[in-house]
Design an enzyme around this catalytic site. Structure first.
Site, PDB file in Angstrom:
ATOM      1  N   LYS A  12      -5.993   7.180 -19.644  1.00 54.53           N
ATOM      2  CA  LYS A  12      -6.227   7.705 -20.989  1.00 54.53           C
ATOM      3  C   LYS A  12      -4.932   7.689 -21.809  1.00 54.53           C
ATOM      4  O   LYS A  12      -4.406   6.638 -22.119  1.00 54.53           O
ATOM      5  CB  LYS A  12      -6.815   9.111 -20.883  1.00 54.53           C
ATOM      6  CG  LYS A  12      -7.999   9.233 -19.930  1.00 54.53           C
ATOM      7  CD  LYS A  12      -9.159   8.333 -20.280  1.00 54.53           C
ATOM      8  CE  LYS A  12     -10.430   8.689 -19.520  1.00 54.53           C
ATOM      9  NZ  LYS A  12     -10.309   8.561 -18.048  1.00 54.53           N
ATOM     10  N   TYR A  36     -13.755  17.949 -15.210  1.00 58.09           N
ATOM     11  CA  TYR A  36     -14.409  16.659 -15.353  1.00 58.09           C
ATOM     12  C   TYR A  36     -15.628  16.576 -14.444  1.00 58.09           C
ATOM     13  O   TYR A  36     -15.606  17.046 -13.307  1.00 58.09           O
ATOM     14  CB  TYR A  36     -13.400  15.560 -15.022  1.00 58.09           C
ATOM     15  CG  TYR A  36     -13.921  14.159 -15.037  1.00 58.09           C
ATOM     16  CD1 TYR A  36     -14.656  13.665 -16.107  1.00 58.09           C
ATOM     17  CD2 TYR A  36     -13.651  13.301 -13.972  1.00 58.09           C
ATOM     18  CE1 TYR A  36     -15.128  12.367 -16.111  1.00 58.09           C
ATOM     19  CE2 TYR A  36     -14.100  11.992 -13.968  1.00 58.09           C
ATOM     20  CZ  TYR A  36     -14.856  11.527 -15.041  1.00 58.09           C
ATOM     21  OH  TYR A  36     -15.315  10.248 -15.043  1.00 58.09           O
ATOM     22  N   ARG A  56       0.820  -1.211   0.000  1.00 64.47           N
ATOM     23  CA  ARG A  56       0.000   0.000   0.000  1.00 64.47           C
ATOM     24  C   ARG A  56       0.855   1.263   0.000  1.00 64.47           C
ATOM     25  O   ARG A  56       0.373   2.354  -0.325  1.00 64.47           O
ATOM     26  CB  ARG A  56      -0.942  -0.002   1.215  1.00 64.47           C
ATOM     27  CG  ARG A  56      -2.037   1.071   1.115  1.00 64.47           C
ATOM     28  CD  ARG A  56      -3.067   0.976   2.229  1.00 64.47           C
ATOM     29  NE  ARG A  56      -2.530   1.379   3.502  1.00 64.47           N
ATOM     30  CZ  ARG A  56      -2.351   0.575   4.544  1.00 64.47           C
ATOM     31  NH1 ARG A  56      -2.643  -0.727   4.437  1.00 64.47           N
ATOM     32  NH2 ARG A  56      -1.875   1.021   5.689  1.00 64.47           N
ATOM     33  N   ASP A  79      -5.767  19.489 -14.028  1.00 65.35           N
ATOM     34  CA  ASP A  79      -5.977  18.196 -14.675  1.00 65.35           C
ATOM     35  C   ASP A  79      -5.561  18.367 -16.136  1.00 65.35           C
ATOM     36  O   ASP A  79      -6.229  19.044 -16.915  1.00 65.35           O
ATOM     37  CB  ASP A  79      -7.449  17.788 -14.565  1.00 65.35           C
ATOM     38  CG  ASP A  79      -7.718  16.399 -15.129  1.00 65.35           C
ATOM     39  OD1 ASP A  79      -6.939  15.942 -15.989  1.00 65.35           O
ATOM     40  OD2 ASP A  79      -8.721  15.785 -14.741  1.00 65.35           O
TER      41      ASP A  79
END
Length: 430
Positions: A248, A147, A94, A223
């Protein structure tokens, strides 16, 4: 384009591959004086030159736990963590993984940053970053066009924890600096923006954002998923943190989920601490796929830039298309800004069909080359009618500002002549 050709972009990324190494790893390159332009960085940066078992590719370290040889080694490791030093080895999955670290170093090199952090998704990167930077009583400015899930998080979740949010809508009749002056308060801690935006591909002037934020000590977050470091490096314009949905363009093959935050070590140290607690670390297999995708990032995005420009120009001249939204067109409201700060205009073209909901749906159904879906940035072209994905309720679509005749075409790496032929046959049937 503001003369940001390949040579200009490479000048910002030229560095010794030896100098780009993480000091806590084996040497990344033995040829310490070899200059690395952008395409070379996509292939080699961040990866150890001599890999385990003499492998050419960075291996997938598929382990959740990393062991210690002795009590003394544990004590040294814990003492180093408590002193705030760099982590010299892994402890638990983690908190990090060697495959993940290689992907992080490569992304940092491509953005010209000190450090990058990998997350399980782009939204996980965004939410963890904002939760790190904002506290009760703080104020966040969000530029319009971010977004939809980002907007949902800051609108519906952050106020629960006492964070005030102001949405700054673009106003083509007033300077951006005036809007920022209106939106910023004494309690403003973060400005969050996105460029180009989805789906209308608005381009915000990053220098203006940085100039408004820096004197006030406000952290700027962008972003940059649609732009990629091929077309835009926001840190060079004075912004503090860059976020990518690596699902993406960075991954580029529609086969992984990942997000990344890039910036200074001081800010990333805080975000890393939050990631360790919140648990949004990405897995080693996704990191491996991301490393694979990043190696061809420059080739893919350059091809998508070129194809999208030609497609936008052809669509703008077609009588069945009412309007085209693409920063590379002089008709786009932000064309001048895009030319000044971007080296390419991206692989997404949005446009309005000269018709309504049903006619636009017929056009999409007539297309034969692209897939119909909600993603972008991969090698395959993907198309979507924005209204159908937004809501089945016309009133809700109107509230969201999504026109029934809007189409978003995410250009892949297919031959642009084939894409144009398919578009023309689909438009011809309307």
């Amino acid at each position: 384009m503001a003369d940001h050709d390949t040579a200009d972009r490479d000048q910002g990324t030229r560095q010794s591959l030896g100098q780009a190494q993480d000091p806590q790893t084996a040497p990344l390159w033995e040829e310490a004086d070899l200059p690395a332009r952008f395409s070379t960085l996509t292939v080699h940066a961040g990866e150890v030159r001599r890999k385990p078992y003499h492998a050419l590719t960075t291996p997938i370290v598929q382990s959740s736990t990393f062991t210690f040889e002795s009590t003394a080694e544990i004590l040294d490791f814990v003492a180093g963590k408590e002193d705030g030093g760099a982590r010299e080895r892994e402890e638990y999955g983690r908190y990090g993984n060697p495959t993940q670290r290689a992907a992080e170093r490569k992304i940092a090199a491509l953005e010209g940053a000190e450090q990058a952090l990998l997350f399980a998704s782009g939204m996980n990167a965004i939410t963890t970053t904002l939760l790190t930077l904002l506290s009760q009583g703080d104020h966040l400015v969000v530029t319009d066009g971010c977004y939809s899930r980002t907007q949902e998080f800051v609108r519906d979740f952050l106020p629960r924890w006492g964070v005030d949010v102001t949405f700054l809508e673009p106003n083509d009749d007033a300077p951006l600096e005036d809007g920022l002056t209106w939106a910023i308060r004494p309690t403003t801690r973060v400005i969050m923006c996105e460029t180009p935006t989805n789906p209308y591909l608005r381009v915000i002037d990053l220098d203006t954002v940085a100039d408004a934020a820096r004197p006030r000590g406000i952290v700027t977050v962008i972003d940059s998923t649609f732009a990629t470091p091929v077309n835009l490096r926001p840190l060079e314009h004075g912004l503090d943190l860059v976020i990518h949905s690596a699902t993406k363009y960075l991954g580029g093959h529609n086969d992984l989920l990942a997000g990344a935050v890039v910036g200074s070590s001081s800010l990333l140290q805080r975000i890393r601490a939050a990631r360790d607690v919140l648990g949004g670390v990405g897995g080693p297999h996704d990191a491996y796929l991301l490393l694979r995708g990043l190696k061809t990032l420059d080739l893919r995005v350059q091809r998508q830039n070129e194809s999208a420009q030609r497609i936008a120009e052809h669509l703008e001249a077609h009588p069945a298309v009412a309007r085209v939204y693409y920063p590379g067109l002089p008709s786009h409201p932000d064309h001048a800004v895009a030319r000044r700060q971007m080296s390419g205009f991206g692989g997404v073209v949005s446009f309005d069909i000269d018709g309504g909901l049903e006619q636009t749906g017929r056009f999409v159904d007539r297309l034969r080359l692209p897939y119909v879906g909600p993603t972008l940035g991969g090698v395959e072209s993907v198309v979507r009618q924005q209204a159908i994905f937004a809501s089945s309720d016309p009133e809700e679509r109107s509230k969201l500002g999504v026109a029934d005749n809007l189409v978003r075409y995410a250009v892949g790496i297919e031959d642009v002549k084939d894409i144009l032929t398919d578009l023309h046959q689909a438009l011809g049937g309307l």
